[in-house]
Design a protein around this motif. Sequence first.
Motif, PDB file in Angstrom:
ATOM      1  N   UNK A  28      -7.089   4.342   2.119  1.00 45.59           N
ATOM      2  CA  UNK A  28      -7.640   3.888   3.406  1.00 45.59           C
ATOM      3  C   UNK A  28      -6.860   2.695   3.963  1.00 45.59           C
ATOM      4  N   UNK A  29      -6.333   1.849   3.072  1.00 49.65           N
ATOM      5  CA  UNK A  29      -5.652   0.639   3.532  1.00 49.65           C
ATOM      6  C   UNK A  29      -4.147   0.834   3.713  1.00 49.65           C
ATOM      7  N   UNK A  30      -3.634   1.977   3.267  1.00 46.30           N
ATOM      8  CA  UNK A  30      -2.195   2.258   3.407  1.00 46.30           C
ATOM      9  C   UNK A  30      -2.014   3.670   3.949  1.00 46.30           C
ATOM     10  N   UNK A  31      -2.294   3.819   5.228  1.00 46.54           N
ATOM     11  CA  UNK A  31      -2.238   5.160   5.811  1.00 46.54           C
ATOM     12  C   UNK A  31      -0.816   5.714   5.838  1.00 46.54           C
ATOM     13  N   UNK A  32       0.178   4.830   5.704  1.00 50.17           N
ATOM     14  CA  UNK A  32       1.564   5.303   5.753  1.00 50.17           C
ATOM     15  C   UNK A  32       1.983   6.007   4.458  1.00 50.17           C
ATOM     16  N   UNK A  33       1.204   5.819   3.406  1.00 49.82           N
ATOM     17  CA  UNK A  33       1.551   6.486   2.147  1.00 49.82           C
ATOM     18  C   UNK A  33       1.179   7.961   2.251  1.00 49.82           C
ATOM     19  N   UNK A  34       2.148   8.818   1.962  1.00 46.27           N
ATOM     20  CA  UNK A  34       1.926  10.259   2.018  1.00 46.27           C
ATOM     21  C   UNK A  34       0.753  10.659   1.124  1.00 46.27           C
ATOM     22  N   UNK A  35      -0.108  11.546   1.640  1.00 44.26           N
ATOM     23  CA  UNK A  35      -1.283  11.982   0.881  1.00 44.26           C
ATOM     24  C   UNK A  35      -0.870  12.631  -0.435  1.00 44.26           C
ATOM     25  N   UNK A  36       0.232  13.392  -0.413  1.00 43.79           N
ATOM     26  CA  UNK A  36       0.673  14.065  -1.638  1.00 43.79           C
ATOM     27  C   UNK A  36       1.106  13.056  -2.696  1.00 43.79           C
ATOM     28  N   UNK A  37       1.797  11.995  -2.258  1.00 37.18           N
ATOM     29  CA  UNK A  37       2.214  10.957  -3.208  1.00 37.18           C
ATOM     30  C   UNK A  37       0.999  10.310  -3.876  1.00 37.18           C
ATOM     31  N   UNK A  38       0.024   9.952  -3.057  1.00 37.24           N
ATOM     32  CA  UNK A  38      -1.167   9.303  -3.622  1.00 37.24           C
ATOM     33  C   UNK A  38      -1.943  10.255  -4.510  1.00 37.24           C
ATOM     34  N   UNK A  39      -2.029  11.519  -4.097  1.00 40.29           N
ATOM     35  CA  UNK A  39      -2.781  12.509  -4.875  1.00 40.29           C
ATOM     36  C   UNK A  39      -2.154  12.703  -6.252  1.00 40.29           C
ATOM     37  N   UNK A  40      -0.827  12.800  -6.289  1.00 42.18           N
ATOM     38  CA  UNK A  40      -0.158  12.981  -7.586  1.00 42.18           C
ATOM     39  C   UNK A  40      -0.226  11.705  -8.423  1.00 42.18           C
ATOM     40  N   UNK A  41      -0.137  10.553  -7.745  1.00 43.64           N
ATOM     41  CA  UNK A  41      -0.247   9.282  -8.452  1.00 43.64           C
ATOM     42  C   UNK A  41      -1.640   9.145  -9.072  1.00 43.64           C
ATOM     43  N   UNK A  42      -2.665   9.479  -8.292  1.00 39.41           N
ATOM     44  CA  UNK A  42      -4.043   9.418  -8.799  1.00 39.41           C
ATOM     45  C   UNK A  42      -4.220  10.371  -9.989  1.00 39.41           C
TER      46      UNK A  42
END
Lengths: 145, 111
Positions: A28-42
């Motif tokens: 929510x606080x870093x909308x510029x981060x690609x959703x796929x990157x965050x999803x795989x990181x999570x």
Amino acid sequence: MSGDYTLRGLSVPESLDQLHDLLQQVAEEHESVEATDLMLFETAVIEIAGNVVEHGRPHGNVAWTFDLAVLPDRLAAVLSDDGQAYDLDEEQMADGRWAMPEDTFAEDGRGLALASVALDELDYQRTGGINSWTMVRLRREVAQP
Amino acid sequence: MSTIEVRTEGRQAVVTGPPRLNMTAAPQLREVLAQTVAHGSPQIVVDLGGTTFVDSSGLGALVGGLKTARQAGGDLRLAAVSDQVMTVLTLTSLHRVLRPFPTVEDASREW
């Protein structure tokens, strides 16, 4: 590592939900981060944290600290805990990554392998009585339409 | 409170996955799948429409359910998987045995 986000607590199953919530906050606080990157990181963070919950000793009484930084080119996190050293099966390593189980129908043994493929760097260190898992995912460029 | 629901109709059952299928929810799902097969419904669709996240323990519970269902002459199929679930299935190559279908209705045909 000092990061943009820090979480401290005990490595118990309920703490995994706090990690999920923290990563939701990052999204929510870093909308510029690609959703796929965050999803795989999570995916990787929960695997590593789950591994500590399951294998950390003394069981249920291991304190951990999670630090996460959102950098221009990468997502980086370190999960540190004060439990006993892990006895990692190095034979499951191939080219610096953990391999998936050979048996398709295996019911466990995929955690570290899954974290490995979701990340660009996964490193385990034992220093001064502290276990540290370093997790890095390089941020992919967004394809312009 | 349980977030895993089961609807049975003869040999078929639809099991609704929890919001996060991680190591806190996986043991319960494993138990529900085993009980569903034991009660005579080995043709199971796991509806993951409300499940945003799965980890390796969740995958283990699904594989365990798949094996139990097949041993009883049935099968286990997934429906309405999220992006994260599909990605994890692909990265682990489990999409070959845990077949994802677009909807519960699609998954419930032609056992």
